[in-house]
Design a protein around this motif. Structure first.
Motif, mmCIF file in Angstrom:
data_model
loop_
_atom_site.group_PDB
_atom_site.id
_atom_site.type_symbol
_atom_site.label_atom_id
_atom_site.label_comp_id
_atom_site.label_asym_id
_atom_site.label_seq_id
_atom_site.Cartn_x
_atom_site.Cartn_y
_atom_site.Cartn_z
ATOM 1 N N ARG A 136 0.729 -1.362 -0.190
ATOM 2 C CA ARG A 136 -0.219 -0.236 0.388
ATOM 3 C C ARG A 136 0.856 1.085 -0.214
ATOM 4 O O ARG A 136 0.437 2.059 -0.590
ATOM 5 C CB ARG A 136 -0.742 0.165 1.596
ATOM 6 C CG ARG A 136 -1.797 1.270 0.868
ATOM 7 C CD ARG A 136 -2.493 1.124 2.467
ATOM 8 N NE ARG A 136 -1.908 1.073 3.557
ATOM 9 C CZ ARG A 136 -2.689 2.123 4.896
ATOM 10 N NH1 ARG A 136 -3.781 2.117 4.858
ATOM 11 N NH2 ARG A 136 -1.994 1.805 6.261
ATOM 12 N N THR A 137 1.779 1.642 0.712
ATOM 13 C CA THR A 137 2.747 2.575 0.741
ATOM 14 C C THR A 137 3.353 2.808 -0.189
ATOM 15 O O THR A 137 3.236 3.869 -0.633
ATOM 16 C CB THR A 137 3.825 2.659 1.987
ATOM 17 O OG1 THR A 137 3.050 2.242 3.385
ATOM 18 C CG2 THR A 137 5.415 3.582 2.110
ATOM 19 N N PHE A 138 4.161 1.814 -0.944
ATOM 20 C CA PHE A 138 4.818 1.670 -2.282
ATOM 21 C C PHE A 138 3.670 2.469 -3.537
ATOM 22 O O PHE A 138 4.053 2.851 -3.927
ATOM 23 C CB PHE A 138 5.563 0.377 -3.007
ATOM 24 C CG PHE A 138 6.502 0.664 -4.128
ATOM 25 C CD1 PHE A 138 7.076 0.946 -4.043
ATOM 26 C CD2 PHE A 138 5.590 -0.052 -5.027
ATOM 27 C CE1 PHE A 138 7.890 1.253 -5.053
ATOM 28 C CE2 PHE A 138 5.847 -0.149 -6.072
ATOM 29 C CZ PHE A 138 6.910 0.366 -6.827
ATOM 30 N N LEU A 139 2.756 1.608 -3.389
ATOM 31 C CA LEU A 139 1.520 2.002 -4.299
ATOM 32 C C LEU A 139 0.720 3.918 -4.585
ATOM 33 O O LEU A 139 1.391 4.549 -5.183
ATOM 34 C CB LEU A 139 0.578 0.937 -4.628
ATOM 35 C CG LEU A 139 -0.755 1.724 -5.279
ATOM 36 C CD1 LEU A 139 -0.470 1.381 -6.977
ATOM 37 C CD2 LEU A 139 -1.508 0.769 -5.052
ATOM 38 N N PHE A 140 1.002 4.217 -2.755
ATOM 39 C CA PHE A 140 0.748 5.593 -2.329
ATOM 40 C C PHE A 140 1.894 6.568 -3.356
ATOM 41 O O PHE A 140 2.053 7.265 -3.887
ATOM 42 C CB PHE A 140 -0.057 5.727 -1.379
ATOM 43 C CG PHE A 140 -0.480 6.919 -1.397
ATOM 44 C CD1 PHE A 140 -1.262 7.425 -1.144
ATOM 45 C CD2 PHE A 140 0.732 7.578 0.610
ATOM 46 C CE1 PHE A 140 -0.973 8.387 -0.245
ATOM 47 C CE2 PHE A 140 0.634 8.685 -0.024
ATOM 48 C CZ PHE A 140 -0.984 9.361 -0.405
ATOM 49 N N GLY A 141 3.151 5.848 -2.788
ATOM 50 C CA GLY A 141 3.818 6.427 -3.508
ATOM 51 C C GLY A 141 4.156 6.862 -4.616
ATOM 52 O O GLY A 141 4.521 8.000 -5.448
ATOM 53 N N LEU A 142 4.181 6.094 -5.743
ATOM 54 C CA LEU A 142 3.817 5.448 -6.929
ATOM 55 C C LEU A 142 2.754 7.107 -7.588
ATOM 56 O O LEU A 142 3.283 8.089 -8.209
ATOM 57 C CB LEU A 142 3.455 4.566 -7.869
ATOM 58 C CG LEU A 142 4.073 3.968 -7.594
ATOM 59 C CD1 LEU A 142 3.446 2.162 -8.088
ATOM 60 C CD2 LEU A 142 5.480 3.904 -8.011
ATOM 61 N N VAL A 143 1.804 6.887 -6.835
ATOM 62 C CA VAL A 143 0.690 7.851 -6.225
ATOM 63 C C VAL A 143 0.775 9.244 -6.681
ATOM 64 O O VAL A 143 0.685 10.411 -7.600
ATOM 65 C CB VAL A 143 -0.878 7.819 -6.250
ATOM 66 C CG1 VAL A 143 -1.523 8.965 -6.291
ATOM 67 C CG2 VAL A 143 -1.420 6.481 -6.441
ATOM 68 N N LEU A 144 1.545 9.430 -5.336
ATOM 69 C CA LEU A 144 1.749 10.745 -5.541
ATOM 70 C C LEU A 144 3.683 11.135 -6.262
ATOM 71 O O LEU A 144 4.057 12.323 -7.033
ATOM 72 C CB LEU A 144 2.476 11.162 -4.118
ATOM 73 C CG LEU A 144 1.866 10.868 -3.088
ATOM 74 C CD1 LEU A 144 2.687 10.833 -1.460
ATOM 75 C CD2 LEU A 144 0.629 11.765 -3.223
ATOM 76 N N ALA A 145 4.669 10.213 -6.668
ATOM 77 C CA ALA A 145 5.476 10.300 -7.859
ATOM 78 C C ALA A 145 3.988 10.477 -9.592
ATOM 79 O O ALA A 145 5.505 11.229 -10.529
ATOM 80 C CB ALA A 145 6.102 9.419 -8.221
ATOM 81 N N THR A 146 3.328 10.693 -9.426
ATOM 82 C CA THR A 146 3.355 11.389 -10.935
ATOM 83 C C THR A 146 2.809 12.569 -10.279
ATOM 84 O O THR A 146 2.472 13.615 -12.131
ATOM 85 C CB THR A 146 1.432 10.985 -11.203
ATOM 86 O OG1 THR A 146 0.930 10.882 -10.172
ATOM 87 C CG2 THR A 146 1.167 9.228 -11.480
ATOM 88 N N MET A 147 2.703 13.308 -9.170
ATOM 89 C CA MET A 147 2.665 14.910 -9.071
ATOM 90 C C MET A 147 4.394 15.594 -9.961
ATOM 91 O O MET A 147 4.210 16.596 -10.207
ATOM 92 C CB MET A 147 2.507 15.450 -7.908
ATOM 93 C CG MET A 147 1.222 14.830 -7.712
ATOM 94 S SD MET A 147 0.696 16.209 -6.006
ATOM 95 C CE MET A 147 1.859 15.134 -4.826
ATOM 96 N N MET A 148 4.942 14.689 -10.106
ATOM 97 C CA MET A 148 6.591 15.604 -10.341
ATOM 98 C C MET A 148 6.482 15.370 -11.512
ATOM 99 O O MET A 148 7.669 15.668 -12.133
ATOM 100 C CB MET A 148 7.360 14.049 -9.436
ATOM 101 C CG MET A 148 7.335 13.539 -7.967
ATOM 102 S SD MET A 148 7.406 15.176 -6.880
ATOM 103 C CE MET A 148 7.459 14.341 -5.860
#
Length: 316
Positions: A136-148
């Motif tokens: 879950r943490t890794f997937l949420f990190g990927l979601v936030l990475a799209t803001m980059m």
């Protein structure tokens, strides 16, 4: 003497006195904030700064109001009090420009974009906040990475997708992508959902509520402030989105334009180099009129906006 008097007090009164004393101690220990001056001079300086910054931010709006009331040739004289008032500009603009069509298109697109992104982001955010699953943490990190990712990186792929789907020249690309949520709004609403007591959801599950029922009956009613914040942010962003209109609506007619694209078209239409007569007063009237819906929207949503921000601050 003081000991006998204290002993004569009832236990409840003694407890209340201790609570008042502890509260006074906490108040006395509370640090002074730099933005809360304690003396008269500091308060006067603070109010002067507030007034100056307010005038600074109000100046463009006042200039626009004055320019909309001027005749042709005096629009850009930078005078806040027009020498000649021409109220007929507000009546003539409707004959000069299809402003009603532009405002109607923008309202429809902004409403669809804001509603869809608020709902879809809330659904994804609730999943990240409530469910516990591997990665879950890794997937949420990927979601936030799209803001980059810069917008220019995804601009051409998105254009090709909408072109292959046959939606060029329509307003679907301006709100269709919001069906899949936004990383920033997912993060914002996830933080709100994390502050909700889990006992409510556990009790509802015992009563037989489904997972979507938890979201619809418990999470969403409690998250109305954050939902409205997302709605306001996205409505304003969609209302002012000139780039998307330039890319996807140029294949359509002038009546299909949104407000930003219509005002840009008006500047070109009245430019003397393009055969225009320099009637920029109509552009100023249109720009002023399309600003009013944003002011009304934020005026009605201010209470929820402040409530949502305050709630987020208490959780921090």
């Amino acid at each position: 003497m003081s000991q006998s008097t204290s002993g004569a007090l009832p236990p409840a009164a003694q407890a209340a006195g201790l609570a008042v004393a502890e509260g006074a101690t906490r108040t006395s220990r509370r640090p002074n904030r730099w933005y809360r001056p304690q003396n008269v001079v500091g308060r006067v300086i603070l109010w002067v700064l507030v007034v100056l910054f307010s005038l600074l931010f109000l100046y463009p709006f006042v200039w626009l109001l004055a320019a909309s009331l001027k005749p042709k040739g005096q629009v850009f004289d930078n005078k806040l009090i027009p020498e000649t008032l021409k109220l007929s500009n507000y009546a003539e603009v409707w004959n000069q420009l299809p402003l009603l069509h532009w405002m109607g298109n923008s309202i429809l697109i902004a409403f669809l974009a804001a509603t869809l992104v608020a709902f879809s982001s809330s659904l994804v955010a609730f999943g990240f906040a409530y469910f516990t699953f591997p990665g879950r943490t890794f997937l949420f990190g990927l979601v936030l990475a799209t803001m980059m990712l810069p917008g220019a990186v995804t601009l051409i792929p998105q254009y090709l997708i909408w072109k292959n789907l046959g939606f060029l020249g329509t307003n679907v690309p301006l709100w269709g992508a919001n069906l899949f949520g936004s990383a920033f709004y997912i993060f914002l609403q996830r933080q709100f959902f994390l502050g909700l007591p889990k006992e409510l959801f556990e009790a509802a599950r015992v009563d037989g509520a489904s997972y979507f029922g938890l979201f619809r009956r418990i999470a969403m009613p409690l998250a109305i402030p954050s939902f409205i914040i997302v709605f306001l942010f996205e409505f304003q962003a969609s209302w002012n989105n000139l780039q998307a209109g330039l890319i996807y609506l140029n294949a359509g007619t002038v009546d299909d334009f949104t407000v930003p694209l219509g005002i840009a078209y008006s500047m070109t239409k009245y430019a003397p180099g393009n055969g225009g007569q320099g009637d920029y007063q109509y552009v100023m009237v249109a720009a002023l009129l399309v600003t009013l819906p944003m002011l009304v929207l934020f005026a009605f949503g201010q209470r929820y906006f402040i409530e949502g921000v305050a709630t987020q601050g208490r959780k921090g």
